[in-house]
Design a protein around this motif. Structure first.
Motif, short mmCIF file in Angstrom:
data_model
loop_
_atom_site.label_atom_id
_atom_site.label_comp_id
_atom_site.label_asym_id
_atom_site.label_seq_id
_atom_site.Cartn_x
_atom_site.Cartn_y
_atom_site.Cartn_z
N UNK A 25 0.84 -1.19 0.00
CA UNK A 25 0.00 0.00 0.00
C UNK A 25 0.88 1.25 0.00
N UNK A 26 0.32 2.34 -0.48
CA UNK A 26 1.04 3.61 -0.53
C UNK A 26 1.49 3.99 0.88
N UNK A 27 2.73 4.40 0.99
CA UNK A 27 3.30 4.81 2.27
C UNK A 27 4.16 3.73 2.92
N UNK A 28 4.06 2.51 2.43
CA UNK A 28 4.86 1.41 2.99
C UNK A 28 6.34 1.66 2.68
N UNK A 29 7.21 1.38 3.65
CA UNK A 29 8.65 1.64 3.51
C UNK A 29 9.43 0.37 3.82
N UNK A 30 10.47 0.14 3.02
CA UNK A 30 11.30 -1.05 3.16
C UNK A 30 12.78 -0.68 3.16
N UNK A 31 13.58 -1.45 3.87
CA UNK A 31 15.03 -1.39 3.78
C UNK A 31 15.40 -2.45 2.73
N UNK A 32 16.07 -2.05 1.67
CA UNK A 32 16.37 -2.96 0.57
C UNK A 32 17.09 -4.22 1.04
N UNK A 33 18.06 -4.08 1.91
CA UNK A 33 18.85 -5.24 2.35
C UNK A 33 18.14 -6.09 3.40
N UNK A 34 17.38 -5.46 4.27
CA UNK A 34 16.76 -6.16 5.39
C UNK A 34 15.38 -6.74 5.06
N UNK A 35 14.67 -6.13 4.12
CA UNK A 35 13.26 -6.49 3.88
C UNK A 35 13.01 -7.17 2.54
N UNK A 36 14.01 -7.74 1.94
CA UNK A 36 13.83 -8.33 0.61
C UNK A 36 12.71 -9.35 0.55
N UNK A 37 12.53 -10.17 1.55
CA UNK A 37 11.48 -11.17 1.55
C UNK A 37 10.09 -10.60 1.70
N UNK A 38 9.99 -9.35 2.12
CA UNK A 38 8.68 -8.71 2.30
C UNK A 38 8.21 -7.98 1.03
N UNK A 39 9.13 -7.69 0.14
CA UNK A 39 8.80 -6.93 -1.07
C UNK A 39 8.42 -7.91 -2.18
N UNK A 40 7.38 -7.59 -2.90
CA UNK A 40 6.89 -8.41 -4.00
C UNK A 40 8.03 -8.77 -4.97
N UNK A 41 8.12 -10.03 -5.37
CA UNK A 41 9.18 -10.43 -6.31
C UNK A 41 9.13 -9.69 -7.65
#
Length: 93
Positions: A25-41
């Protein structure tokens, strides 16, 4: 060897009639290195070239330095993301 900069990925927009199939959803924030499994492939597949450009000193034409805006490849619901270098604060700041 110089440490690679941290990259923050933020969901900035959604285009299309359906919601994101992965639940982003809009506004969601991820750390590229730490959250890779949470971000859509599909989004990660699109993100990799931009992340490499940012991490190795490149610039995306027409975009602010240290940032890259991209979207996932889902034709039903296009999620727009912004990747940006996270500048670490020094003791002098």
């Amino acid at each position: 060897m110089e440490k690679k900069p941290k990259i923050r990925i933020t969901v900035t927009d959604r285009r299309g009639k359906q919601g994101c199939h992965r639940g982003h959803h809009v506004g969601e924030v991820f750390d590229f290195d730490e959250d890779r499994g949470r971000i859509c492939p599909m989004a990660m597949h699109c993100a990799f070239p931009y992340i490499d450009i940012l991490r190795y000193g490149g610039k995306i034409p027409g975009q602010a330095e240290g940032t890259a805006e991209f979207c996932c490849s889902d034709a039903d619901t296009i999620m727009v993301f912004r990747a940006e270098i996270v500048r670490e604060k020094t003791d002098a700041e």
